[in-house]
Design an enzyme around this catalytic site. Structure first.
Site, PDB file in Angstrom:
ATOM      1  N   GLY A   1      20.982  -8.332  30.291  1.00  0.00           N
ATOM      2  CA  GLY A   1      20.100  -9.502  30.320  1.00  0.00           C
ATOM      3  C   GLY A   1      20.425 -10.401  29.142  1.00  0.00           C
ATOM      4  O   GLY A   1      21.562 -10.443  28.675  1.00  0.00           O
TER       5      GLY A   1
ATOM      6  N   LYS B   1       8.228  -3.325  13.724  1.00  0.00           N
ATOM      7  CA  LYS B   1       8.583  -4.375  14.681  1.00  0.00           C
ATOM      8  C   LYS B   1       7.562  -4.414  15.818  1.00  0.00           C
ATOM      9  O   LYS B   1       7.259  -5.478  16.358  1.00  0.00           O
ATOM     10  CB  LYS B   1       9.996  -4.117  15.228  1.00  0.00           C
ATOM     11  CG  LYS B   1      10.436  -5.043  16.371  1.00  0.00           C
ATOM     12  CD  LYS B   1      10.870  -6.403  15.877  1.00  0.00           C
ATOM     13  CE  LYS B   1      11.169  -7.400  16.980  1.00  0.00           C
ATOM     14  NZ  LYS B   1      12.279  -7.037  17.858  1.00  0.00           N
TER      15      LYS B   1
ATOM     16  N   ASN C   1       4.038 -11.544  20.271  1.00  0.00           N
ATOM     17  CA  ASN C   1       4.538 -11.518  21.639  1.00  0.00           C
ATOM     18  C   ASN C   1       3.359 -11.558  22.613  1.00  0.00           C
ATOM     19  O   ASN C   1       3.310 -12.381  23.535  1.00  0.00           O
ATOM     20  CB  ASN C   1       5.378 -10.240  21.823  1.00  0.00           C
ATOM     21  CG  ASN C   1       6.395 -10.366  22.954  1.00  0.00           C
ATOM     22  OD1 ASN C   1       6.221 -11.171  23.854  1.00  0.00           O
ATOM     23  ND2 ASN C   1       7.427  -9.553  22.920  1.00  0.00           N
TER      24      ASN C   1
END
Lengths: 315, 315
Positions: free
Chosen positions: A9, A189, A197
């Protein structure tokens, strides 16, 4: 280095392109048939840091990857929900000296990988590179980034492979750094993803826009505290203040970026990885007899948004 | 009945129109200058249940409302954040027999009203009518609805006024019902707003669309539980299962409706009333030493969304 990139991707394409351009041997494994067809027909096409590139690399459906066993590295950069299947299907590509490296978004992938592979064969890390799949036959790779990785054990061969990988990646321009405790870094993270996000996806904004709102800090702190609570139970002591400032650094560093779940859901109407981010914290809190109501609600909201959009994985 | 309608937005317009059409004397007080100007120039214009109507009623800025004291009722249907100011400014319109009636969305208005008026002069309730302000000079009034109200004390005159008001409203087609405990009913309605209004605003969908998602029920139950927890501390025992089914009834009854905060924020870029809904529960939970993390997060998310859109109250 001979690298099998599992998942071609947006992010997989960046790593594949940079590694190949630097002279490494790169093979691609891709699940999504539309994407695979384009890779096989026209090669990897990208706007790479402002330049149009096109590069033909061997590309296969995971089941069709040649059973060679001389890969040095299988680099997993797929969607979280596909990882378990992909690892299992690609096991025949693991020779006696092949390592797995997972740089994917999300928490808990280490458990998935070590279900199939010895802990001594697994490298873990994460990446701050961004990537965007504009069409099945094109990716857009802008912004500066970096990545970091380390070995899950003290096994000398594994530590050596982590160092080698950092060097190879850095020589390819991927700005890699060695991690002493990759599990910690992945969790840290996770805080970035579990705040920016998720909230940018729900609120449909980019990272800088969210960061500019007066309430952003308070929300980030509350969510990070739930991550820290679960981390503590898993032997990872997260410094909340440090993790928060790590999150808030992103406002300037990747401000214009629309995070991956935004791209998945809002732009491409595909399901998100929220179960591997806030969902991980919510379910693991429950497992430890704790409550992570914010992560639970955020996960629920993202799923309702998916359901509203009838998100379908067209892989 | 002589009624001063304080707030001639969508909902105020419905009540004003129906009451006036039924022969009551109706006067309007409106804060928003654009809206007021249109009311004074062209009268109240609406698509009322499929028919275009236009009706000229006396309309004033709150400060300019004639100091007559023969109003039977001052009906508050303004935005929550304007209520305190409006009550104070309209005090000169309260004669010896004038009652206040608040049918507004949100919790805590009773406290605001009784800061300025005796408890024996305050009627409280809520409405399931919907209304939509399409332009400053036009409102859209469709869908079936109802309203309910009651008196805050057992004072016989007040109880009598509540009964009279119910009759007058019902004769005007407003389908009014008498409440024994209006505080309870307002809190129960708060659950509808704290779930559907808030989540439809965040997820940008209508009531039926939200209701169709498999996760809707779980989210509704969790939020209603926080309302019940705070209600308990305020002497209101909320039956969670009943309140949840009251919320879920809306999926069919007002399914096509985009709730008020959606209209405020998403359509008209104005600040929402979330502080008087989930925000009320979040801050009052804190006041009682409890936690309502979901209401807190939802309030925060709505505020971030307002901040992202730079919502400005152009009143």
């Amino acid at each position: 280095m001979k690298v099998l990139v599992a998942g071609a991707g947006g992010m997989g394409s960046r790593f594949a392109l940079k590694l190949a351009q630097a002279g490494n041997e790169v093979v691609l494994a891709e699940t999504w048939s539309k994407r695979l067809q384009s890779l096989q027909t026209d090669g990897l096409q990208a706007d790479l840091d402002g330049q149009e590139v096109q590069l033909k690399l061997p590309a296969y459906a995971p089941e069709a990857v040649p059973r060679e066993t001389d890969y040095d590295l299988v680099l997993f950069l797929t969607k979280s929900m596909q990882l378990a299947d992909l690892v299992r299907i690609l096991l025949p590509a693991f020779g006696p000296h092949t390592y797995a490296l997972c740089l994917m978004n999300g928490i808990g992938h280490e458990q998935t990988l070590t279900k199939y592979l010895p802990r001594e064969r697994v490298l873990l890390g994460n990446t701050m590179w961004t990537a965007q799949m504009t069409r099945p036959d094109h990716v857009h790779l802008a912004d500066d980034g970096s990545c970091e990785l380390g070995s899950l054990t003290d096994d000398p061969d594994q530590v050596k492979m982590a160092v080698t990988t950092v060097n190879v990646f850095s020589q390819a321009g991927l700005k890699a750094h060695l991690l002493e405790d990759p599990r910690y870094s992945v969790f840290r993270k996770g805080c970035v993803n579990g705040t920016l996000n998720t909230l940018c996806t729900l609120l449909e904004c980019n990272v800088a826009e969210f960061g500019q709102t007066p309430l952003a800090h308070e929300l980030v702190v509350k969510v990070v505290k739930e991550f820290a609570m679960v981390g503590e139970k898993e032997g990872l002591h997260l410094d909340v203040a440090e993790a928060v400032s790590h999150v808030e650094d992103c406002y300037s560093v990747i401000g214009e970026h629309y995070p991956s779940m935004y791209q998945d859901l809002v732009k491409n109407n595909r399901p998100t990885e929220v179960d591997y981010i806030n969902g991980y914290v919510a379910t693991h809190a429950k497992k430890y007899g704790l409550a992570a109501p914010l992560c639970e609600l955020l996960t629920g909201e993202v799923h309702v948004k998916e359901q509203l959009q009838n998100a379908k994985n067209d892989v």
